[in-house]
Design a protein around this motif. Structure first.
Motif, PDB file in Angstrom:
ATOM      1  N   CYS A  97      -4.011   8.145  -0.993  1.00 21.98           N
ATOM      2  CA  CYS A  97      -5.040   6.654  -1.213  1.00 21.98           C
ATOM      3  C   CYS A  97      -5.562   7.083  -2.757  1.00 21.98           C
ATOM      4  O   CYS A  97      -6.592   8.333  -2.214  1.00 21.98           O
ATOM      5  CB  CYS A  97      -5.879   5.944  -0.239  1.00 21.98           C
ATOM      6  SG  CYS A  97      -6.892   4.994  -0.997  1.00 21.98           S
ATOM      7  N   TRP A  98      -5.986   6.384  -3.544  1.00 17.76           N
ATOM      8  CA  TRP A  98      -6.563   6.767  -4.815  1.00 17.76           C
ATOM      9  C   TRP A  98      -8.396   7.139  -3.975  1.00 17.76           C
ATOM     10  O   TRP A  98      -8.777   7.494  -5.474  1.00 17.76           O
ATOM     11  CB  TRP A  98      -6.300   5.811  -6.277  1.00 17.76           C
ATOM     12  CG  TRP A  98      -6.299   4.583  -6.004  1.00 17.76           C
ATOM     13  CD1 TRP A  98      -7.164   2.986  -5.036  1.00 17.76           C
ATOM     14  CD2 TRP A  98      -5.470   3.458  -6.643  1.00 17.76           C
ATOM     15  NE1 TRP A  98      -6.293   2.500  -5.202  1.00 17.76           N
ATOM     16  CE2 TRP A  98      -5.988   2.346  -5.792  1.00 17.76           C
ATOM     17  CE3 TRP A  98      -4.921   3.545  -7.703  1.00 17.76           C
ATOM     18  CZ2 TRP A  98      -5.223   0.644  -6.442  1.00 17.76           C
ATOM     19  CZ3 TRP A  98      -4.488   2.675  -8.672  1.00 17.76           C
ATOM     20  CH2 TRP A  98      -4.473   1.089  -7.855  1.00 17.76           C
ATOM     21  N   ASN A  99      -8.553   6.145  -3.584  1.00 18.92           N
ATOM     22  CA  ASN A  99      -9.965   5.522  -3.481  1.00 18.92           C
ATOM     23  C   ASN A  99     -11.084   7.521  -3.509  1.00 18.92           C
ATOM     24  O   ASN A  99     -11.680   7.665  -3.133  1.00 18.92           O
ATOM     25  CB  ASN A  99     -10.600   5.279  -1.969  1.00 18.92           C
ATOM     26  CG  ASN A  99     -10.130   3.697  -2.245  1.00 18.92           C
ATOM     27  OD1 ASN A  99     -10.585   3.561  -3.662  1.00 18.92           O
ATOM     28  ND2 ASN A  99     -10.236   3.461  -1.015  1.00 18.92           N
TER      29      ASN A  99
ATOM     30  N   CYS B 183      -4.909  -2.983   2.911  1.00 20.29           N
ATOM     31  CA  CYS B 183      -6.407  -1.937   2.443  1.00 20.29           C
ATOM     32  C   CYS B 183      -5.920  -1.480   4.114  1.00 20.29           C
ATOM     33  O   CYS B 183      -7.241  -1.650   4.501  1.00 20.29           O
ATOM     34  CB  CYS B 183      -7.421  -1.995   2.116  1.00 20.29           C
ATOM     35  SG  CYS B 183      -7.796  -0.272   1.799  1.00 20.29           S
ATOM     36  N   SER B 184      -5.914   0.150   4.347  1.00 19.17           N
ATOM     37  CA  SER B 184      -6.615   0.546   5.221  1.00 19.17           C
ATOM     38  C   SER B 184      -6.993   1.815   5.500  1.00 19.17           C
ATOM     39  O   SER B 184      -7.010   2.397   5.979  1.00 19.17           O
ATOM     40  CB  SER B 184      -4.890   0.875   6.309  1.00 19.17           C
ATOM     41  OG  SER B 184      -3.749  -0.100   6.397  1.00 19.17           O
ATOM     42  N   TYR B 185      -7.937   1.919   4.525  1.00 24.24           N
ATOM     43  CA  TYR B 185      -8.536   3.061   4.179  1.00 24.24           C
ATOM     44  C   TYR B 185      -9.385   3.202   4.849  1.00 24.24           C
ATOM     45  O   TYR B 185      -9.656   4.043   5.129  1.00 24.24           O
ATOM     46  CB  TYR B 185      -8.798   2.975   2.327  1.00 24.24           C
ATOM     47  CG  TYR B 185      -9.825   3.866   2.037  1.00 24.24           C
ATOM     48  CD1 TYR B 185      -9.272   5.128   1.519  1.00 24.24           C
ATOM     49  CD2 TYR B 185     -10.776   3.915   1.293  1.00 24.24           C
ATOM     50  CE1 TYR B 185     -10.468   5.939   1.397  1.00 24.24           C
ATOM     51  CE2 TYR B 185     -12.255   4.585   1.963  1.00 24.24           C
ATOM     52  CZ  TYR B 185     -11.516   5.914   0.532  1.00 24.24           C
ATOM     53  OH  TYR B 185     -12.312   7.436   0.703  1.00 24.24           O
TER      54      TYR B 185
ATOM     55  N   ALA C  75      -0.373   4.324   0.196  1.00 21.04           N
ATOM     56  CA  ALA C  75      -0.686   5.173   1.138  1.00 21.04           C
ATOM     57  C   ALA C  75       0.061   5.914   2.086  1.00 21.04           C
ATOM     58  O   ALA C  75      -0.074   6.604   2.852  1.00 21.04           O
ATOM     59  CB  ALA C  75      -2.231   4.832   1.461  1.00 21.04           C
TER      60      ALA C  75
ATOM     61  N   TRP D 234      -1.972   9.561   7.954  1.00 23.57           N
ATOM     62  CA  TRP D 234      -1.320   8.425   6.927  1.00 23.57           C
ATOM     63  C   TRP D 234      -0.544   7.553   6.720  1.00 23.57           C
ATOM     64  O   TRP D 234       0.610   7.554   7.563  1.00 23.57           O
ATOM     65  CB  TRP D 234      -1.373   8.298   5.762  1.00 23.57           C
ATOM     66  CG  TRP D 234      -2.608   8.858   4.869  1.00 23.57           C
ATOM     67  CD1 TRP D 234      -3.862  10.341   5.119  1.00 23.57           C
ATOM     68  CD2 TRP D 234      -3.189   8.090   4.401  1.00 23.57           C
ATOM     69  NE1 TRP D 234      -4.792  10.471   4.303  1.00 23.57           N
ATOM     70  CE2 TRP D 234      -4.686   8.777   3.981  1.00 23.57           C
ATOM     71  CE3 TRP D 234      -3.491   6.745   4.277  1.00 23.57           C
ATOM     72  CZ2 TRP D 234      -5.744   7.892   3.214  1.00 23.57           C
ATOM     73  CZ3 TRP D 234      -4.862   5.601   3.556  1.00 23.57           C
ATOM     74  CH2 TRP D 234      -5.929   6.546   2.937  1.00 23.57           C
TER      75      TRP D 234
ATOM     76  N   CYS E 175       0.810  -1.156   0.021  1.00 26.29           N
ATOM     77  CA  CYS E 175      -0.008   0.276  -0.088  1.00 26.29           C
ATOM     78  C   CYS E 175       1.019   0.973   0.062  1.00 26.29           C
ATOM     79  O   CYS E 175       1.738   1.760   0.796  1.00 26.29           O
ATOM     80  CB  CYS E 175      -0.807   0.470   1.254  1.00 26.29           C
ATOM     81  SG  CYS E 175      -1.819   1.696   1.864  1.00 26.29           S
TER      82      CYS E 175
HETATM   83  S1  SF4 Z   1      -5.667   2.493   1.342  1.00 25.18           S
HETATM   84 FE1  SF4 Z   1      -6.715   0.612   0.269  1.00 25.18          FE
HETATM   85  S2  SF4 Z   1      -6.808   1.441  -1.358  1.00 25.18           S
HETATM   86 FE2  SF4 Z   1      -5.627   3.307  -0.905  1.00 25.18          FE
HETATM   87  S3  SF4 Z   1      -3.465   2.655  -1.679  1.00 25.18           S
HETATM   88 FE3  SF4 Z   1      -4.023   1.323   0.279  1.00 25.18          FE
HETATM   89  S4  SF4 Z   1      -4.191  -0.785  -0.398  1.00 25.18           S
HETATM   90 FE4  SF4 Z   1      -4.088   0.767  -2.300  1.00 25.18          FE
END
Ligand code: SF4
Ligand code: SF4
Length: 468
Positions: free
Chosen positions: A371-373, A423-425, A354, A399, A352
């Protein structure tokens, strides 16, 4: 079979263990059945796999009961080759080694090392498709020349401190603004060459605009990996991955994929899977195999998630992580039956970007995210590339400070090496601390066995031997 570990402890091979050897806390043991009389040892910190007889496994247990045990004493009780394999696979470790601390140190190194810069660039949020689960809200903003110059300046002034620079193109659909992409890509390619910096570049595209000449140009300017997404076989894909005018897109994407495969090192073909199209993965795998693309095109199932508000309406069709873990095993068994190789296997390390300090996502207006989300959600941005240079906002700290090792449950978990930075989003962006566990928590045994059988069959076939 011993799969070489990808994480190494850098120690003097000639130096004896300080306090003798003991079993790794990340060992797993999977029976291959009563008839075979064998089992697989698997280590989640090194990803090594070793097949030994159950009799030897029992002898190993007895020997390690008395641990720490010296290398000499262990070698007297087991064969020297086996001890060497156990040692290099990380199944036995120096008794003075705290493996959790080692993991944490490696994680910190990967996250906060300053010699690497990783950018994910969304040169547009617009898309030529209208998929029902997509989390982008399709604001039709394209990157302008001013922002591309700011990106060049941001990268240019860091190059002399870097050993590696990577760029992932993403969107929206990045090829809608191919001139901007190529302008930046050429700059990165040349500037890295001049500064002697390793440059790697990849692109996530829906594939519709990836025609031959463009594929060749992207490849010539350093793009080596491409991810294309299908929503299954033509009928389900065309129902969901449609153009704005409602027309299907499968045939054109697949034709582009075939042509593009000659220009890129590898194409990952993600097949989006949810409860409405579970069988489609096999159909696509068969197509890729019969078109002779298997060496270049890696087909894998993509779990569809409804992450953001824009996509929540689709949530009832999505698998849970546990359901998806079962799905992966079923499809793996099906692939083996069809004579196809299994590629699903845990990947180690930090996946990740992010939570890495020198990694950013850049939107078309030059705003920075982790994060791309979050792309396009201005409240979530962590900084900006402005006329005056880059500026950062306090949101960046949440982050950078995130630490999976703070969780007692994760610290004690044998799967921790496989999902250190899973993923920690949700936790960081929305404060939802329920763990997003790796799918291997539910299917590791089956996946390791499937991969073992697949690799063994591959080896026997290439040696002209019997099939498994
Ligand atoms: S937090 Fe999750 S969605 Fe965002 S970059 Fe990291 S793994 Fe990908
Ligand atoms: S997120 Fe889940 S699988 Fe991963 S280390 Fe924590 S408890 Fe284990």
């Amino acid at each position: 079979m011993l799969t070489k570990p990808r994480l190494q402890i850098h120690q003097d091979k000639n130096a004896p263990p300080v306090t003798g050897l003991q079993a790794s806390i990340y060992n797993f043991r999977f029976s291959l059945g009563e008839v075979s009389g064998a089992c697989l040892l698997y280590n989640s910190r090194t990803n090594a796999v070793l097949r030994i007889s159950k009799q030897l496994a029992a002898q190993l247990d007895n020997a390690l009961d008395a641990s720490p045990i010296t290398m000499e004493a262990l070698t007297k009780r087991l064969h020297a080759d086996l001890v060497e394999a156990l040692n290099s696979g990380g199944f036995v470790v120096d008794a003075s080694l705290d493996e959790r601390r080692l993991l944490k140190a490696m994680d910190q190194n990967a996250r906060f090392g300053s010699a690497r810069l990783a950018l994910t660039i969304a040169p547009t949020l617009a898309c030529n498709f209208r998929c029902p689960y997509c989390y982008q809200d399709h604001k039709s903003r394209h990157m302008n020349a001013e922002v591309t110059e700011r990106i060049k300046s941001f990268v240019g002034k860091q190059l002399r401190y870097l050993s590696d620079f990577s760029v992932s193109w993403y969107g929206g659909e990045p090829l809608l603004v191919k001139d901007r992409v190529l302008d930046l890509q050429r700059y990165f390619f040349e500037a890295c060459k001049e500064a002697n910096v390793n440059f790697g570049s990849s692109m996530i595209t829906n594939g519709y605009l990836l025609e031959e000449e463009l594929a060749r140009t992207l490849s010539n300017t350093g793009v080596s990996f491409v991810q294309i997404t299908l929503d299954g076989a033509a009928p389900s894909h065309n129902k969901r991955r449609k153009l704005k005018n409602g027309r299907g897109t499968f045939d054109r994407i697949y034709e582009n994929l075939k042509t593009a495969s000659q220009y890129f090192e590898r194409i990952s073909l993600r097949v989006n899977i949810d409860k409405t199209n579970p069988e489609d993965l096999d159909i696509i795998r068969d197509m890729v195999a019969s078109d002779g693309l298997s060496d270049k095109v890696y087909v894998y199932p993509g779990k569809v998630d409804a992450v953001t508000d824009a996509s929540r309406a689709y949530a009832e069709n999505c698998y849970t992580r546990r359901e998806f873990a079962e799905y992966e095993v079923q499809r793996g068994m099906e692939a083996l039956t069809r004579g196809q190789d299994i590629e699903t296997f845990p990947r180690l390390g930090n996946g990740c970007g992010a939570i890495c300090s020198n990694a950013f996502v850049i939107d078309p207006d030059g705003y920075l995210y982790k994060c791309w989300n979050d792309v396009g959600e201005r409240d979530a941005c962590v900084g900006q590339l402005s006329e005056q240079g880059e500026t950062y906002r306090p949101q960046l700290a949440q982050w950078e400070a995130f630490d999976r090792f703070e969780s007692e449950e994760c610290r004690a978990c044998p799967y921790l090496p496989l999902c250190i930075a899973g993923c920690s989003y949700e936790e960081i962006a929305h404060g939802d601390a329920s763990h997003k566990c790796t799918e291997f928590r539910w299917n590791l045994e089956e996946i390791v066995k499937l991969k073992y059988v697949s690799d063994l069959r591959h080896r026997l076939q290439s040696e002209g031997g019997a099939s498994v």
